[in-house]
Write a protein that holds these residues in place. Structure first.
Motif, PDB file in Angstrom:
ATOM      1  N   TRP A   1      -3.807  -2.241  -8.126  1.00  0.00           N
ATOM      2  CA  TRP A   1      -2.910  -3.142  -8.843  1.00  0.00           C
ATOM      3  C   TRP A   1      -3.596  -4.484  -9.004  1.00  0.00           C
ATOM      4  CZ3 TRP A   1      -1.444  -0.044  -4.807  1.00  0.00           C
ATOM      5  CH2 TRP A   1      -0.458   0.896  -5.072  1.00  0.00           C
ATOM      6  N   ILE A   2      -3.608  -5.036 -10.198  1.00  0.00           N
ATOM      7  CA  ILE A   2      -4.156  -6.367 -10.433  1.00  0.00           C
ATOM      8  C   ILE A   2      -3.075  -7.380 -10.072  1.00  0.00           C
ATOM      9  CG2 ILE A   2      -5.029  -7.963 -12.170  1.00  0.00           C
ATOM     10  CD1 ILE A   2      -6.180  -5.503 -13.632  1.00  0.00           C
ATOM     11  N   LEU A   3      -3.407  -8.300  -9.163  1.00  0.00           N
ATOM     12  CA  LEU A   3      -2.456  -9.313  -8.709  1.00  0.00           C
ATOM     13  C   LEU A   3      -2.646 -10.654  -9.420  1.00  0.00           C
ATOM     14  CD1 LEU A   3      -2.664  -8.624  -4.867  1.00  0.00           C
ATOM     15  CD2 LEU A   3      -1.014  -7.696  -6.514  1.00  0.00           C
ATOM     16  N   GLY A   4      -3.833 -10.905  -9.902  1.00  0.00           N
ATOM     17  CA  GLY A   4      -4.158 -12.170 -10.557  1.00  0.00           C
ATOM     18  C   GLY A   4      -5.539 -12.082 -11.167  1.00  0.00           C
TER      19      GLY A   4
ATOM     20  N   SER B   1      -8.937  -0.968 -12.090  1.00  0.00           N
ATOM     21  CA  SER B   1      -7.530  -1.068 -12.457  1.00  0.00           C
ATOM     22  C   SER B   1      -6.947   0.328 -12.632  1.00  0.00           C
ATOM     23  CB  SER B   1      -7.382  -1.844 -13.765  1.00  0.00           C
ATOM     24  OG  SER B   1      -6.059  -1.827 -14.209  1.00  0.00           O
ATOM     25  N   GLY B   2      -5.817   0.591 -11.993  1.00  0.00           N
ATOM     26  CA  GLY B   2      -5.121   1.856 -12.178  1.00  0.00           C
ATOM     27  C   GLY B   2      -5.621   2.961 -11.265  1.00  0.00           C
ATOM     28  N   HIS B   3      -5.489   4.207 -11.750  1.00  0.00           N
ATOM     29  CA  HIS B   3      -5.810   5.407 -10.970  1.00  0.00           C
ATOM     30  C   HIS B   3      -7.316   5.653 -10.905  1.00  0.00           C
ATOM     31  CE1 HIS B   3      -1.604   6.781 -11.010  1.00  0.00           C
ATOM     32  NE2 HIS B   3      -1.569   6.288 -12.238  1.00  0.00           N
ATOM     33  N   PHE B   4      -7.770   6.183  -9.751  1.00  0.00           N
ATOM     34  CA  PHE B   4      -9.162   6.606  -9.606  1.00  0.00           C
ATOM     35  C   PHE B   4      -9.250   7.776  -8.637  1.00  0.00           C
ATOM     36  CE2 PHE B   4      -8.654   3.396  -6.294  1.00  0.00           C
ATOM     37  CZ  PHE B   4      -9.253   3.975  -5.189  1.00  0.00           C
TER      38      PHE B   4
ATOM     39  N   HIS C   1      -8.468 -12.938 -10.104  1.00  0.00           N
ATOM     40  CA  HIS C   1      -9.524 -12.449  -9.207  1.00  0.00           C
ATOM     41  C   HIS C   1      -9.020 -11.528  -8.101  1.00  0.00           C
ATOM     42  CE1 HIS C   1     -12.707 -14.919 -10.886  1.00  0.00           C
ATOM     43  NE2 HIS C   1     -11.860 -15.928 -10.917  1.00  0.00           N
ATOM     44  N   TRP C   2      -7.709 -11.413  -7.907  1.00  0.00           N
ATOM     45  CA  TRP C   2      -7.173 -10.681  -6.762  1.00  0.00           C
ATOM     46  C   TRP C   2      -6.563  -9.352  -7.172  1.00  0.00           C
ATOM     47  CZ3 TRP C   2      -8.342 -12.132  -1.987  1.00  0.00           C
ATOM     48  CH2 TRP C   2      -8.753 -13.442  -1.784  1.00  0.00           C
ATOM     49  N   SER C   3      -6.783  -8.334  -6.326  1.00  0.00           N
ATOM     50  CA  SER C   3      -6.208  -7.004  -6.525  1.00  0.00           C
ATOM     51  C   SER C   3      -5.788  -6.431  -5.177  1.00  0.00           C
ATOM     52  CB  SER C   3      -7.231  -6.055  -7.154  1.00  0.00           C
ATOM     53  OG  SER C   3      -7.625  -6.502  -8.416  1.00  0.00           O
ATOM     54  N   ALA C   4      -4.912  -5.442  -5.235  1.00  0.00           N
ATOM     55  CA  ALA C   4      -4.535  -4.656  -4.060  1.00  0.00           C
ATOM     56  C   ALA C   4      -4.784  -3.194  -4.404  1.00  0.00           C
ATOM     57  CB  ALA C   4      -3.072  -4.871  -3.709  1.00  0.00           C
ATOM     58  N   GLU C   5      -5.158  -2.422  -3.399  1.00  0.00           N
ATOM     59  CA  GLU C   5      -5.539  -1.029  -3.638  1.00  0.00           C
ATOM     60  C   GLU C   5      -5.005  -0.161  -2.510  1.00  0.00           C
ATOM     61  OE1 GLU C   5      -9.764  -0.031  -4.833  1.00  0.00           O
ATOM     62  OE2 GLU C   5      -9.811   0.362  -2.672  1.00  0.00           O
ATOM     63  N   ALA C   6      -4.509   1.007  -2.863  1.00  0.00           N
ATOM     64  CA  ALA C   6      -4.116   2.009  -1.875  1.00  0.00           C
ATOM     65  C   ALA C   6      -4.963   3.251  -2.128  1.00  0.00           C
ATOM     66  CB  ALA C   6      -2.635   2.349  -2.003  1.00  0.00           C
TER      67      ALA C   6
ATOM     68  N   ILE D   1      -5.352   0.326   2.657  1.00  0.00           N
ATOM     69  CA  ILE D   1      -4.623  -0.624   1.819  1.00  0.00           C
ATOM     70  C   ILE D   1      -5.528  -1.841   1.775  1.00  0.00           C
ATOM     71  CG2 ILE D   1      -2.586  -2.060   1.556  1.00  0.00           C
ATOM     72  CD1 ILE D   1      -1.019   0.106   3.035  1.00  0.00           C
ATOM     73  N   ASN D   2      -6.264  -1.967   0.678  1.00  0.00           N
ATOM     74  CA  ASN D   2      -7.283  -2.995   0.564  1.00  0.00           C
ATOM     75  C   ASN D   2      -6.776  -4.216  -0.178  1.00  0.00           C
ATOM     76  OD1 ASN D   2      -9.474  -1.567   1.792  1.00  0.00           O
ATOM     77  ND2 ASN D   2      -9.625  -0.335  -0.052  1.00  0.00           N
ATOM     78  N   LEU D   3      -7.226  -5.364   0.275  1.00  0.00           N
ATOM     79  CA  LEU D   3      -7.072  -6.618  -0.448  1.00  0.00           C
ATOM     80  C   LEU D   3      -8.440  -6.941  -1.025  1.00  0.00           C
ATOM     81  CD1 LEU D   3      -5.266  -8.975  -1.254  1.00  0.00           C
ATOM     82  CD2 LEU D   3      -5.971 -10.111   0.866  1.00  0.00           C
ATOM     83  N   ILE D   4      -8.521  -7.174  -2.323  1.00  0.00           N
ATOM     84  CA  ILE D   4      -9.807  -7.269  -3.020  1.00  0.00           C
ATOM     85  C   ILE D   4      -9.915  -8.597  -3.762  1.00  0.00           C
ATOM     86  CG2 ILE D   4     -11.324  -6.164  -4.717  1.00  0.00           C
ATOM     87  CD1 ILE D   4      -9.497  -3.651  -4.352  1.00  0.00           C
ATOM     88  N   TYR D   5     -11.088  -9.202  -3.669  1.00  0.00           N
ATOM     89  CA  TYR D   5     -11.439 -10.356  -4.515  1.00  0.00           C
ATOM     90  C   TYR D   5     -12.509  -9.874  -5.487  1.00  0.00           C
ATOM     91  CZ  TYR D   5     -12.763 -14.934  -6.145  1.00  0.00           C
ATOM     92  OH  TYR D   5     -13.013 -16.019  -6.954  1.00  0.00           O
ATOM     93  N   VAL D   6     -12.220  -9.965  -6.782  1.00  0.00           N
ATOM     94  CA  VAL D   6     -13.154  -9.513  -7.815  1.00  0.00           C
ATOM     95  C   VAL D   6     -13.790 -10.724  -8.463  1.00  0.00           C
ATOM     96  CG1 VAL D   6     -13.417  -8.197  -9.956  1.00  0.00           C
ATOM     97  CG2 VAL D   6     -11.754  -7.459  -8.242  1.00  0.00           C
TER      98      VAL D   6
END
Length: 185
Positions: free
Chosen positions: A130-133, A78-81, A135-140, A179-184
């Motif tokens: 960015w946390i979308l839900g 979550s957030g900056h890395f 289990h779901w996140s988006a990442e740039a 630009i990643n779509l992620i399932y956590v």
């Protein structure tokens, strides 16, 4: 000893599966797995492959593997890395009608030649998730680094004798864009 403590794996570690939508849009299927190994650390391993021959014999075949260690400024996933990555793979490029020059790499020769070889390198990256839900996140993410490549040259995309062996090229520039779509889990 510090590294062992930071990267010890626990039973409740977060795991995410991801795909890079930028690569997928250009028919380079990608798959990545990221594992949390400490409260602010994770390890990401991503890869892509393109095994297609396009119309008129054009080739842009390759595979790439890109492991990365990440440090998260807030909570993990979550957030900056920031990250440090390695990269490596093989390629077979040729018969491209529009040559170009990108950051000192000259692609004009690919109009009449096919280059086949391997590469390895390293880089650093910055990203944001960015946390979308639940289990779901988006990442740039964007990265910059260096890659060493060694390749053989052939006169066309489909035939011919080898024109040159073991040519070397060093590249410095972007090594990662995602630009990643992620399932956590």
């Amino acid at each position: 000893m510090f590294l062992v403590a930071v990267f010890s794996f626990s039973a409740n570690a977060q795991v995410g599966i991801k795909t890079n939508l930028l690569n997928d849009a250009f028919l380079n299927p990608t798959l990545g797995v990221e594992v949390g190994v400490a409260p602010k650390w994770s390890i990401d391993v991503s890869g892509a492959i393109n095994a297609w021959t396009l119309d008129n014999g054009r080739r842009w075949k390759h595979w790439i593997a890109q492991p990365e260690v990440r440090y998260w400024f807030c909570d993990r996933f979550s957030g900056h890395f920031v990250g440090a990555h390695l990269l490596g793979g093989q390629y077979n490029f040729g018969a491209w009608k529009h040559g170009s020059n990108f950051l000192g790499t000259h692609y004009e020769a690919l109009k009449t030649e096919r280059h086949q070889g391997w590469f390895a390198g390293a880089g650093i990256a910055y990203g944001y998730t960015w946390i979308l839900g639940k289990h779901w996140s988006a990442e740039a993410e964007i990265g910059i680094g260096w890659a060493y490549t060694r390749y053989d040259v052939y006169p066309c995309a489909e035939c011919g004798n080898k024109l040159a062996s073991k040519r070397v090229h060093n590249y410095v520039g972007p090594t990662k864009a995602a630009i990643n779509l992620i399932y956590v889990f």
